[in-house]
Design an enzyme around this catalytic site. Structure first.
Site, PDB file in Angstrom:
ATOM      1  N   HIS A 124       0.864  -1.178   0.000  1.00 28.76           N
ATOM      2  CA  HIS A 124       0.000   0.000   0.000  1.00 28.76           C
ATOM      3  C   HIS A 124       0.910   1.240   0.000  1.00 28.76           C
ATOM      4  CE1 HIS A 124      -2.749   3.001   1.825  1.00 28.76           C
ATOM      5  NE2 HIS A 124      -3.741   2.217   1.439  1.00 28.76           N
ATOM      6  N   ASP A 201       2.981  -4.790   8.012  1.00 29.54           N
ATOM      7  CA  ASP A 201       1.766  -3.988   7.865  1.00 29.54           C
ATOM      8  C   ASP A 201       0.580  -4.917   8.110  1.00 29.54           C
ATOM      9  OD1 ASP A 201      -0.512  -2.735   6.951  1.00 29.54           O
ATOM     10  OD2 ASP A 201       0.462  -1.807   5.212  1.00 29.54           O
ATOM     11  N   GLN A 204      -4.533  -5.042   6.880  1.00 27.38           N
ATOM     12  CA  GLN A 204      -5.543  -5.901   6.253  1.00 27.38           C
ATOM     13  C   GLN A 204      -5.531  -7.316   6.817  1.00 27.38           C
ATOM     14  OE1 GLN A 204      -7.879  -4.982   4.145  1.00 27.38           O
ATOM     15  NE2 GLN A 204      -7.163  -2.935   3.647  1.00 27.38           N
ATOM     16  N   LYS A 227     -10.282  -0.529  10.472  1.00 28.08           N
ATOM     17  CA  LYS A 227     -10.401  -1.688   9.583  1.00 28.08           C
ATOM     18  C   LYS A 227     -10.737  -2.959  10.355  1.00 28.08           C
ATOM     19  CE  LYS A 227      -7.182   0.189   6.191  1.00 28.08           C
ATOM     20  NZ  LYS A 227      -7.967   0.491   4.980  1.00 28.08           N
ATOM     21  N   CYS A 365      -4.853   2.701  -3.605  1.00 23.52           N
ATOM     22  CA  CYS A 365      -3.591   3.173  -3.006  1.00 23.52           C
ATOM     23  C   CYS A 365      -2.505   2.116  -3.098  1.00 23.52           C
ATOM     24  CB  CYS A 365      -3.776   3.596  -1.550  1.00 23.52           C
ATOM     25  SG  CYS A 365      -5.024   4.852  -1.306  1.00 23.52           S
TER      26      CYS A 365
HETATM   27  N1  PMP Z   1      -1.705  -0.708   4.583  1.00 20.88           N
HETATM   28  C1  PMP Z   1      -2.662  -1.413   3.989  1.00 20.88           C
HETATM   29  C2  PMP Z   1      -2.359  -2.788   3.477  1.00 20.88           C
HETATM   30  C3  PMP Z   1      -3.933  -0.866   3.855  1.00 20.88           C
HETATM   31  O1  PMP Z   1      -4.901  -1.563   3.248  1.00 20.88           O
HETATM   32  C4  PMP Z   1      -4.197   0.427   4.365  1.00 20.88           C
HETATM   33  C5  PMP Z   1      -5.565   1.072   4.247  1.00 20.88           C
HETATM   34  N2  PMP Z   1      -6.199   0.882   3.008  1.00 20.88           N
HETATM   35  C6  PMP Z   1      -3.166   1.116   4.981  1.00 20.88           C
HETATM   36  C7  PMP Z   1      -1.941   0.519   5.084  1.00 20.88           C
HETATM   37  C8  PMP Z   1      -3.354   2.480   5.537  1.00 20.88           C
HETATM   38  O2  PMP Z   1      -4.214   2.456   6.631  1.00 20.88           O
HETATM   39  P1  PMP Z   1      -4.769   3.791   7.258  1.00 20.88           P
HETATM   40  O3  PMP Z   1      -5.315   4.621   6.126  1.00 20.88           O
HETATM   41  O4  PMP Z   1      -5.844   3.340   8.194  1.00 20.88           O
HETATM   42  O5  PMP Z   1      -3.641   4.451   7.964  1.00 20.88           O
END
Ligand code: PMP
Length: 402
Positions: A124, A201, A204, A227, A365
């Site tokens: 991401h 990370d 997810q 999430k 993203c």
């Molecule tokens: N890493 C991953 C794999 C994600 O899916 C996301 C959110 N889509 C993020 C990081 C970022 O998370 P946040 O916007 O809650 O900080």
């Protein structure tokens, strides 16, 4: 344990009774954010109705209640992750802030020209942008662990990238774009054997499968409350205590110091030294309630239910002429990405939205991995504890009528 009853679980989530454009809401955008059970909504309201104060335990009764709520929440996050103690948990706004914290503290202290870090092609943007910015400034290099045509990290190629220059490997446990579950334990062992630290990370992963930092042994793990059925604006960084204590503070302000003069500042140890200013106390309490909710449903049970839904959805999607699933990883969690030949992605997203079905339709993203897979955007239904076979059927009905 016992029978997993998604219909019953749906009753815990007030928003699932909402109608959108006159249609019942079908929430298949859990990868972007999850809905909140009433217990979480009530917990936040309870905080403001009965406990609200800044956290300075000794000052008065409400300060003690607020401090207890905040620190109990920290202990709950630690327990949820199998972390050895609450002081390995730093509250952040979410995964993005947790990764930026590691980059700006550990990274700034430990990375220099000649060093390298490894990211995976699946990342991401939250696990790319902070590192690219820091690399531009400090002059270390970024190596990218490649991904095969199925969307799996090529572990042999990753292992070949690991040499004495590599100080950190930062990668996702589950891809938000393809649903790939990465071999986190093996990749972590390989990194450690090469002398590198590991940042996982977990944005997810934590909502879809049991995640235990003792078993996986990462040095850092980042997660987002929103999430995993918790509030927005709260998340956490797990870090090994020795590492956290050796890292310089990030933001400066109240709460993070032991003593301040204009000449010299003495900082608290971790986690306080990373929590400058007034934190998100109410939402930390809400996050703890969300994690307790997930624990009560049972992570194995959630995992099994979602796997059933994903298998059903994959089967249904494959049967639709023109639908192409992007990525067929060995192990999948949370999401399925697809495109429909002859229909652009925003068009499919709008057609679903008109029927009350919420999915992401875009680049998620995660542009590098989508481009690796030969697309700029996908339609991405993503699953949670309350989704049902009927939700998948509603989605497929719209695709049939395109
Ligand atoms: N890493 C991953 C794999 C994600 O899916 C996301 C959110 N889509 C993020 C990081 C970022 O998370 P946040 O916007 O809650 O900080």
């Amino acid at each position: 344990g016992g029978f997993y009853d998604a219909k019953r679980i749906r009753e815990d989530f007030p928003i699932l009774r909402e109608r959108v454009g006159g249609k019942p809401l079908v929430w298949l955008d859990n990868g972007a954010t999850t809905q909140k059970p009433k217990a979480v909504i009530d917990r936040i309201a309870w905080f403001y109705a009965h406990e609200n104060s800044n956290i300075h335990r000794a000052a008065h009764e409400l300060a003690a209640r607020a401090t207890d709520a905040y620190e109990d929440a920290r202990a709950t996050v630690a327990r949820f992750l199998g972390a050895p103690s609450p002081d390995t948990i730093v509250f952040t706004r979410g995964t993005t802030e947790a990764i930026n914290l590691v980059a700006q503290t550990w990274g700034r202290q430990n990375l220099r020209r000649g060093d390298a870090i490894i990211l995976s092609r699946l990342e991401h943007h939250a696990n790319i942008v902070p590192w690219v910015r820091l690399a531009e400034e400090l002059g270390f290099s970024i190596r990218v662990a490649p991904v095969d045509d199925r969307g799996d990290i090529i572990v042999e190629d990753y292992a070949r990238l690991l040499d004495g220059d590599v100080k950190l490997v930062a990668f996702t446990q589950v891809s938000n774009a393809l649903g790939t579950v990465t071999p986190a334990k093996i990749m972590t062992e390989l990194a450690h054997a090469a002398g590198a630290l590991v940042l996982l990370d977990g944005a997810q992963s934590v909502s879809h499968m049991p995640v235990d930092v003792k078993a996986l042994n990462p040095d850092f793990l980042a997660l987002s409350g929103h999430k995993i059925y918790g509030p927005t604006g709260i998340g956490a960084l797990y870090g090994r205590k020795e590492l956290l204590d050796a890292m310089p503070p990030w933001q400066g302000g109240g709460n993070m110091i032991e003593d301040v003069t204009f000449e010299h500042i003495r900082y608290h140890g971790a986690p306080m030294r990373f929590e400058a200013g007034t934190g998100n106390i109410a939402d930390a309490a809400g996050l703890a309630t969300a994690l307790d909710y997930v624990l009560a449903l049972g992570r194995e049970a959630i995992c099994a239910h979602e796997h059933m839904l994903i298998a059903y959805a994959e089967h249904q999607l494959r049967a639709q002429p023109g639908v192409r699933i992007i990525g067929e990883p060995a192990q999948r969690a949370g999401v399925i990405s697809f495109v429909v030949d002859g229909h652009d992605v925003p068009h499919v997203g709008r057609a679903l939205s008109r029927e009350g079905i919420a999915v992401r339709a875009g680049h998620h993203c995660a542009q590098p991995i989508l481009r690796r897979m030969g697309v700029e955007a996908t339609v991405r239904p993503s699953f949670g504890v309350y989704n049902t076979i009927e939700d998948v059927d509603a989605l497929v009905r719209v695709l049939k009528a395109l």
